[in-house]
Design a protein around this motif. Sequence first.
Motif, mmCIF file in Angstrom:
data_model
loop_
_atom_site.group_PDB
_atom_site.id
_atom_site.type_symbol
_atom_site.label_atom_id
_atom_site.label_comp_id
_atom_site.label_asym_id
_atom_site.label_seq_id
_atom_site.Cartn_x
_atom_site.Cartn_y
_atom_site.Cartn_z
ATOM 1 N N ALA A 48 -4.362 13.658 4.964
ATOM 2 C CA ALA A 48 -3.146 14.464 5.111
ATOM 3 C C ALA A 48 -3.073 15.627 4.132
ATOM 4 O O ALA A 48 -2.356 16.594 4.378
ATOM 5 C CB ALA A 48 -1.915 13.574 4.942
ATOM 6 N N ALA A 49 -3.799 15.537 3.007
ATOM 7 C CA ALA A 49 -3.809 16.588 1.981
ATOM 8 C C ALA A 49 -2.403 17.039 1.596
ATOM 9 O O ALA A 49 -2.058 18.218 1.717
ATOM 10 C CB ALA A 49 -4.644 17.780 2.444
ATOM 11 N N PRO A 50 -1.557 16.122 1.123
ATOM 12 C CA PRO A 50 -0.193 16.507 0.742
ATOM 13 C C PRO A 50 -0.176 17.294 -0.562
ATOM 14 O O PRO A 50 -1.144 17.285 -1.327
ATOM 15 C CB PRO A 50 0.496 15.154 0.557
ATOM 16 C CG PRO A 50 -0.606 14.264 0.076
ATOM 17 C CD PRO A 50 -1.828 14.702 0.844
ATOM 18 N N ASP A 51 0.944 17.947 -0.820
ATOM 19 C CA ASP A 51 1.143 18.596 -2.120
ATOM 20 C C ASP A 51 1.443 17.566 -3.200
ATOM 21 O O ASP A 51 1.146 17.790 -4.374
ATOM 22 C CB ASP A 51 2.305 19.590 -2.044
ATOM 23 C CG ASP A 51 2.060 20.690 -1.037
ATOM 24 O OD1 ASP A 51 0.950 21.256 -1.046
ATOM 25 O OD2 ASP A 51 2.971 20.968 -0.238
ATOM 26 N N VAL A 52 2.040 16.450 -2.797
ATOM 27 C CA VAL A 52 2.438 15.409 -3.736
ATOM 28 C C VAL A 52 2.578 14.106 -2.956
ATOM 29 O O VAL A 52 2.864 14.119 -1.756
ATOM 30 C CB VAL A 52 3.766 15.786 -4.444
ATOM 31 C CG1 VAL A 52 4.896 15.947 -3.444
ATOM 32 C CG2 VAL A 52 4.138 14.791 -5.528
ATOM 33 N N ALA A 53 2.350 12.982 -3.644
ATOM 34 C CA ALA A 53 2.518 11.668 -3.023
ATOM 35 C C ALA A 53 3.550 10.870 -3.812
ATOM 36 O O ALA A 53 3.623 10.978 -5.038
ATOM 37 C CB ALA A 53 1.196 10.913 -2.985
ATOM 38 N N VAL A 54 4.335 10.080 -3.096
ATOM 39 C CA VAL A 54 5.338 9.211 -3.715
ATOM 40 C C VAL A 54 4.888 7.769 -3.518
ATOM 41 O O VAL A 54 4.703 7.324 -2.379
ATOM 42 C CB VAL A 54 6.730 9.427 -3.092
ATOM 43 C CG1 VAL A 54 7.745 8.495 -3.750
ATOM 44 C CG2 VAL A 54 7.163 10.886 -3.247
ATOM 45 N N PHE A 55 4.707 7.039 -4.629
ATOM 46 C CA PHE A 55 4.213 5.661 -4.595
ATOM 47 C C PHE A 55 5.287 4.694 -5.073
ATOM 48 O O PHE A 55 5.892 4.907 -6.133
ATOM 49 C CB PHE A 55 3.015 5.494 -5.535
ATOM 50 C CG PHE A 55 1.685 5.860 -4.957
ATOM 51 C CD1 PHE A 55 0.694 4.899 -4.798
ATOM 52 C CD2 PHE A 55 1.408 7.164 -4.590
ATOM 53 C CE1 PHE A 55 -0.547 5.236 -4.281
ATOM 54 C CE2 PHE A 55 0.172 7.513 -4.082
ATOM 55 C CZ PHE A 55 -0.815 6.544 -3.920
ATOM 56 N N ALA A 56 5.489 3.618 -4.319
ATOM 57 C CA ALA A 56 6.278 2.500 -4.823
ATOM 58 C C ALA A 56 5.432 1.710 -5.810
ATOM 59 O O ALA A 56 4.196 1.754 -5.771
ATOM 60 C CB ALA A 56 6.723 1.605 -3.674
ATOM 61 N N VAL A 57 6.087 0.966 -6.694
ATOM 62 C CA VAL A 57 5.363 0.171 -7.689
ATOM 63 C C VAL A 57 4.842 -1.118 -7.079
ATOM 64 O O VAL A 57 3.674 -1.487 -7.253
ATOM 65 C CB VAL A 57 6.266 -0.128 -8.900
ATOM 66 C CG1 VAL A 57 5.569 -1.091 -9.862
ATOM 67 C CG2 VAL A 57 6.630 1.160 -9.620
ATOM 68 N N GLY A 58 5.707 -1.828 -6.371
ATOM 69 C CA GLY A 58 5.306 -3.092 -5.773
ATOM 70 C C GLY A 58 4.842 -2.895 -4.347
ATOM 71 O O GLY A 58 5.622 -2.491 -3.483
ATOM 72 N N LEU A 59 3.572 -3.171 -4.088
ATOM 73 C CA LEU A 59 3.015 -3.054 -2.741
ATOM 74 C C LEU A 59 2.397 -4.393 -2.353
ATOM 75 O O LEU A 59 1.971 -5.166 -3.226
ATOM 76 C CB LEU A 59 1.973 -1.932 -2.695
ATOM 77 C CG LEU A 59 2.540 -0.520 -2.917
ATOM 78 C CD1 LEU A 59 1.419 0.487 -3.129
ATOM 79 C CD2 LEU A 59 3.422 -0.099 -1.741
ATOM 80 N N PRO A 60 2.335 -4.706 -1.075
ATOM 81 C CA PRO A 60 1.946 -6.058 -0.666
ATOM 82 C C PRO A 60 0.530 -6.465 -1.044
ATOM 83 O O PRO A 60 0.258 -7.659 -1.200
ATOM 84 C CB PRO A 60 2.127 -6.037 0.860
ATOM 85 C CG PRO A 60 2.234 -4.623 1.238
ATOM 86 C CD PRO A 60 2.752 -3.879 0.067
ATOM 87 N N ASP A 61 -0.373 -5.509 -1.210
ATOM 88 C CA ASP A 61 -1.755 -5.879 -1.521
ATOM 89 C C ASP A 61 -2.174 -5.492 -2.932
ATOM 90 O O ASP A 61 -3.369 -5.509 -3.251
ATOM 91 C CB ASP A 61 -2.723 -5.254 -0.510
ATOM 92 C CG ASP A 61 -2.682 -3.735 -0.529
ATOM 93 O OD1 ASP A 61 -1.649 -3.170 -0.950
ATOM 94 O OD2 ASP A 61 -3.670 -3.106 -0.129
ATOM 95 N N GLY A 62 -1.215 -5.145 -3.789
ATOM 96 C CA GLY A 62 -1.604 -4.811 -5.150
ATOM 97 C C GLY A 62 -0.538 -4.045 -5.907
ATOM 98 O O GLY A 62 0.609 -3.926 -5.475
ATOM 99 N N ASP A 63 -0.954 -3.525 -7.044
ATOM 100 C CA ASP A 63 -0.065 -2.825 -7.969
ATOM 101 C C ASP A 63 -0.030 -1.340 -7.634
ATOM 102 O O ASP A 63 -1.071 -0.668 -7.612
ATOM 103 C CB ASP A 63 -0.592 -3.051 -9.390
ATOM 104 C CG ASP A 63 0.206 -2.301 -10.440
ATOM 105 O OD1 ASP A 63 1.377 -1.982 -10.170
ATOM 106 O OD2 ASP A 63 -0.339 -2.029 -11.518
#
Length: 212
Positions: A48-63
């Motif tokens: 997707a080549a975004p300008d920025v990504a927003v990540f949650a801290v808790g994800l189902p398969d890892g940190d």
Amino acid sequence: MGMRWRVAIVDDHERSRAALRGAIWAAGGEVVGEAVRCADAVPLIRSAAPDVAVFAVGLPDGDGVEAAAHAIATTDRPVVLFTSHTDAALVERARAAGVMAYLLKPLRPAELAPALDLAIARFAENRQLRQTLEGRKIIERAKGALMTRLGLSEEEAFHRLRRAAMDSRRPMVEIARAVLTSDPVTRTPTTQPDNDVPTPRGNAAANHRTER
């Protein structure tokens, strides 16, 4: 008029993603992709080549912090952390990961634009700083190579690099790379000793010639 930002979202909670989508759209941005797992984050950002990504801290398969660190290192994109808490340990981990800004859950839409703008600006500044520092290291190494190869002083080596850059109308760091990698060289037809400094082929001034 183009979109303000192109944003990727990595969060497994639909309500959180919906809140982000609405706030991004309202602020003039565009969501270019979404993922719900750490494993999908890097492929999403690469495609997707975004300008920025927003990540949650808790994800189902890892940190999410570790996933953000991996994404930053492999895709060269800024990340904003989307979290319900910002304790000292999390802040330190996020800083070490290269996270540029934070958004708190539940999302307050007014906080979105400043956080995304800050992350993008900080990341650009850090990238420029890295490039500047890397360029300085390359120039220092090239000076050392010329000093050893030609028996020059540090000042003389720097002068030759600078003169070659001016004559070829190329950045000094490109001349330095040519010195270090022994690229094919183009030299000016002059008796000046600066001819000993190589310049990248194909971009020298029109009156340059190649010596064999």
